[in-house]
Design a protein around this motif. Structure first.
Motif, short mmCIF file in Angstrom:
data_model
loop_
_atom_site.label_atom_id
_atom_site.label_comp_id
_atom_site.label_asym_id
_atom_site.label_seq_id
_atom_site.Cartn_x
_atom_site.Cartn_y
_atom_site.Cartn_z
N ASN A 1 0.83 -1.20 0.00
CA ASN A 1 0.00 0.00 0.00
C ASN A 1 0.86 1.25 0.00
O ASN A 1 1.98 1.25 0.52
CB ASN A 1 -0.88 0.04 1.26
CG ASN A 1 -1.77 -1.17 1.38
OD1 ASN A 1 -2.92 -1.15 0.98
ND2 ASN A 1 -1.25 -2.25 1.96
N HIS B 1 1.99 4.25 1.71
CA HIS B 1 2.10 4.47 3.15
C HIS B 1 1.39 5.76 3.55
O HIS B 1 1.41 6.74 2.81
CB HIS B 1 3.58 4.55 3.53
CG HIS B 1 3.87 4.26 4.96
ND1 HIS B 1 3.54 5.14 5.97
CD2 HIS B 1 4.45 3.19 5.55
CE1 HIS B 1 3.93 4.62 7.13
NE2 HIS B 1 4.48 3.44 6.90
N TYR C 1 2.33 7.86 5.80
CA TYR C 1 3.30 8.92 6.10
C TYR C 1 3.88 9.41 4.77
O TYR C 1 4.68 8.71 4.15
CB TYR C 1 4.43 8.42 6.99
CG TYR C 1 4.00 7.75 8.27
CD1 TYR C 1 2.73 7.96 8.81
CD2 TYR C 1 4.88 6.91 8.96
CE1 TYR C 1 2.35 7.34 9.99
CE2 TYR C 1 4.51 6.30 10.14
CZ TYR C 1 3.24 6.51 10.65
OH TYR C 1 2.87 5.89 11.82
N ARG C 2 3.48 10.59 4.34
CA ARG C 2 3.81 11.05 2.99
C ARG C 2 4.63 12.35 3.00
O ARG C 2 4.62 13.10 2.03
CB ARG C 2 2.51 11.23 2.19
CG ARG C 2 1.78 9.92 2.04
CD ARG C 2 0.37 10.07 1.54
NE ARG C 2 -0.32 8.77 1.56
CZ ARG C 2 -1.61 8.61 1.37
NH1 ARG C 2 -2.39 9.65 1.14
NH2 ARG C 2 -2.14 7.40 1.42
N PHE D 1 6.16 2.37 1.01
CA PHE D 1 5.14 1.34 1.03
C PHE D 1 4.90 0.81 2.44
O PHE D 1 5.83 0.69 3.24
CB PHE D 1 5.54 0.17 0.13
CG PHE D 1 5.53 0.49 -1.34
CD1 PHE D 1 4.45 1.15 -1.92
CD2 PHE D 1 6.60 0.14 -2.15
CE1 PHE D 1 4.44 1.44 -3.28
CE2 PHE D 1 6.60 0.43 -3.51
CZ PHE D 1 5.51 1.09 -4.08
N ALA D 2 3.65 0.50 2.72
CA ALA D 2 3.26 -0.22 3.92
C ALA D 2 2.82 -1.61 3.48
O ALA D 2 1.92 -1.74 2.65
CB ALA D 2 2.12 0.50 4.65
N HIS E 1 11.62 -3.29 8.30
CA HIS E 1 10.63 -2.34 8.80
C HIS E 1 11.31 -1.09 9.37
O HIS E 1 12.17 -1.18 10.23
CB HIS E 1 9.78 -3.01 9.89
CG HIS E 1 8.83 -2.09 10.58
ND1 HIS E 1 7.91 -1.33 9.90
CD2 HIS E 1 8.67 -1.79 11.90
CE1 HIS E 1 7.20 -0.62 10.77
NE2 HIS E 1 7.65 -0.88 11.97
N SER F 1 -5.05 9.98 6.38
CA SER F 1 -3.63 9.80 6.66
C SER F 1 -3.04 10.98 7.41
O SER F 1 -2.04 10.86 8.11
CB SER F 1 -2.86 9.57 5.36
OG SER F 1 -2.98 10.68 4.49
N GLU G 1 -0.25 11.11 10.44
CA GLU G 1 0.98 11.88 10.37
C GLU G 1 1.13 12.88 11.52
O GLU G 1 2.23 13.33 11.82
CB GLU G 1 1.03 12.64 9.04
CG GLU G 1 1.14 11.74 7.82
CD GLU G 1 0.98 12.52 6.52
OE1 GLU G 1 1.87 12.41 5.67
OE2 GLU G 1 -0.03 13.23 6.37
N ILE H 1 0.22 0.92 11.56
CA ILE H 1 1.67 0.89 11.38
C ILE H 1 2.34 0.59 12.72
O ILE H 1 2.04 1.23 13.73
CB ILE H 1 2.18 2.22 10.83
CG1 ILE H 1 1.42 2.61 9.54
CG2 ILE H 1 3.68 2.16 10.58
CD1 ILE H 1 1.61 1.66 8.40
N HIS I 1 0.99 -3.35 9.55
CA HIS I 1 1.75 -3.10 8.33
C HIS I 1 3.19 -2.71 8.66
O HIS I 1 3.43 -1.95 9.61
CB HIS I 1 1.12 -1.96 7.52
CG HIS I 1 -0.21 -2.31 6.94
ND1 HIS I 1 -1.35 -2.42 7.70
CD2 HIS I 1 -0.58 -2.57 5.65
CE1 HIS I 1 -2.37 -2.71 6.91
NE2 HIS I 1 -1.94 -2.81 5.67
N SER J 1 6.63 -0.74 7.52
CA SER J 1 7.04 0.42 6.72
C SER J 1 8.32 0.07 5.97
O SER J 1 9.37 -0.11 6.57
CB SER J 1 7.29 1.63 7.64
OG SER J 1 6.15 1.94 8.40
#
Length: 387
Positions: A139, A141, A143-144, A151-152, A168, A285, A289, A307, A319, A321
């Motif tokens: 997916n 992630h 955190y952008r 990716f997660a 991770h 998201s 964050e 996460i 998930h 990271s």
């Protein structure tokens, strides 16, 4: 064309999601994007063909290609749901399906050594687990705010999960990225000073993270919880999603209009403001964050994904990271070794330039507004606007 029962790695995604207004795939482009991104590394890692599975459309699977088409309209008919977004929402996390529909969805994976998915539905993951086919779900992630999106990754396989541990990235990896963005935002002051302590964020109307038990949620489904978070009198700063400028159900929760301050500021500029102490949303998201910017993040619904903050916290359902390890064949050798014979490690670790995935996806999630426009130019323009 590869046979659907041949030993192979299948790369797919949400085969069932239509466009908002048309009963045509909205995800074929994303699945093909991901397939092209990882097919070479997966093939080197396993020595197996790497096949893409897409919603079948004219010309999507030409003879001799590594693409197989799935009869999505036939699945909808067998499932007894309407061929539209409402039907997709109904089956996204469905616990039960008519036998024929389940058989149709499972059939293309027969004989697959493993499935590597890009944002699979809960239904797909459940059926693959029942069929005994190992899967990894990759997916974008939540955190952008870093040098690129990452990716997660989630899996149902305990041995694959154990092999994800050393790949991770823990929270400390992301903290300097948040600090850099917060520092940059100092040079990009908001149009008006932010004095409100609570930021409420909207989302798009149709979002897979909003689906629970066959329905799409918005703020109107969380009236009591929202009132409990906001308190009786304090104002709230509301930021609509750029793709959904309406109230996202906010005007149906009994909140007086006099308490709502709407803003169009960049989400990261807002997260960097000292006055904001709490960030609230359904499953955005931005809420996930928020803690990296020193804010409390409050999910009214379910987080888009869970996460693990530390490697020791990675457990089934959570998930991992993965920043850039996925680029290498060794990463896939490591993960897939418990379920398929893999080739010898080669020690190669490719590196992409910053913003490679953002640019390739043509999706920037507001990051571009911070770093692609010269901060001093923007600050000067805003100073001029304020007179």
């Amino acid at each position: 064309m590869l046979q659907a029962t041949a030993p192979r790695i299948v790369v797919t995604g949400d085969l069932l999601r239509p466009q908002d207004k048309l009963f045509k795939s909205s995800q074929n482009g994303n699945i093909l994007w991901f397939h092209r991104l990882v097919r070479r590394s997966l093939a080197r890692a396993t020595g197996l063909p790497v096949q893409a599975l897409l919603w079948d459309e004219p010309g999507i699977a030409p003879p001799g290609s590594d693409v197989l088409g799935f009869d999505t309209p036939g699945f909808y008919a067998a499932a007894g749901v309407t061929p539209d977004v409402e039907g997709w929402v109904a089956v996204f996390d469905a616990m039960d399906l008519p036998r024929e529909a389940a058989a149709r969805l499972a059939a293309p994976f027969a004989g697959a050594a493993a499935v590597v998915g890009f944002e699979l539905t809960e239904l797909q993951k459940r059926l693959l687990t029942l069929a005994g086919i190992p899967w990894l779900d990759v997916n974008i992630h939540p955190y952008r705010f870093g040098p690129d999106v990452l990716f997660a990754i989630q899996t149902d396989h305990p041995e694959i999960l154990a092999r994800l541990l050393p790949h991770h990235a823990e929270d400390h990896v992301f903290e300097p990225w948040a600090d850099l963005l917060a520092a940059t935002a100092v040079k990009m002051p908001p149009h008006r000073p932010i004095e409100t302590a609570c930021l409420l964020v909207g989302q798009t109307q149709v979002d897979r993270a909003l689906i629970r038990q066959g329905r799409l949620l918005d703020l109107s489904h969380f009236g009591p919880a929202l009132h409990a978070v906001l308190g009786p009198e304090a104002p709230v700063l509301f930021k609509p999603h750029p793709y959904n400028p309406d109230g996202f159900g906010l005007h149906h929760v009994g909140l007086p209009l006099s308490r709502i301050r709407e803003t169009r500021e960049n989400a990261y500029v807002l997260l960097a403001q000292d006055a904001i102490r709490t960030v609230v949303g359904v499953s955005s998201s931005v809420v996930a964050e928020a803690r990296f910017f020193g804010k409390e993040g409050v999910f009214l619904g379910t987080p888009p994904m869970t996460i693990a903050p530390r490697r020791a916290d990675l457990s089934p359902g959570r998930h991992a990271s993965v920043v850039d390890a996925w680029l290498s064949a060794d990463f896939w050798r490591d993960l897939l070794a418990p379920v398929v014979a893999v080739t010898a490690p080669d020690g190669r670790r490719p590196v992409l330039p910053p913003n490679a995935l953002r640019t390739s996806l043509r999706q920037f999630w507001g990051w571009d507004e911070i770093f692609f426009q010269l901060p001093w130019d923007l600050a000067q323009a805003r100073a001029k606007e304020r007179g």
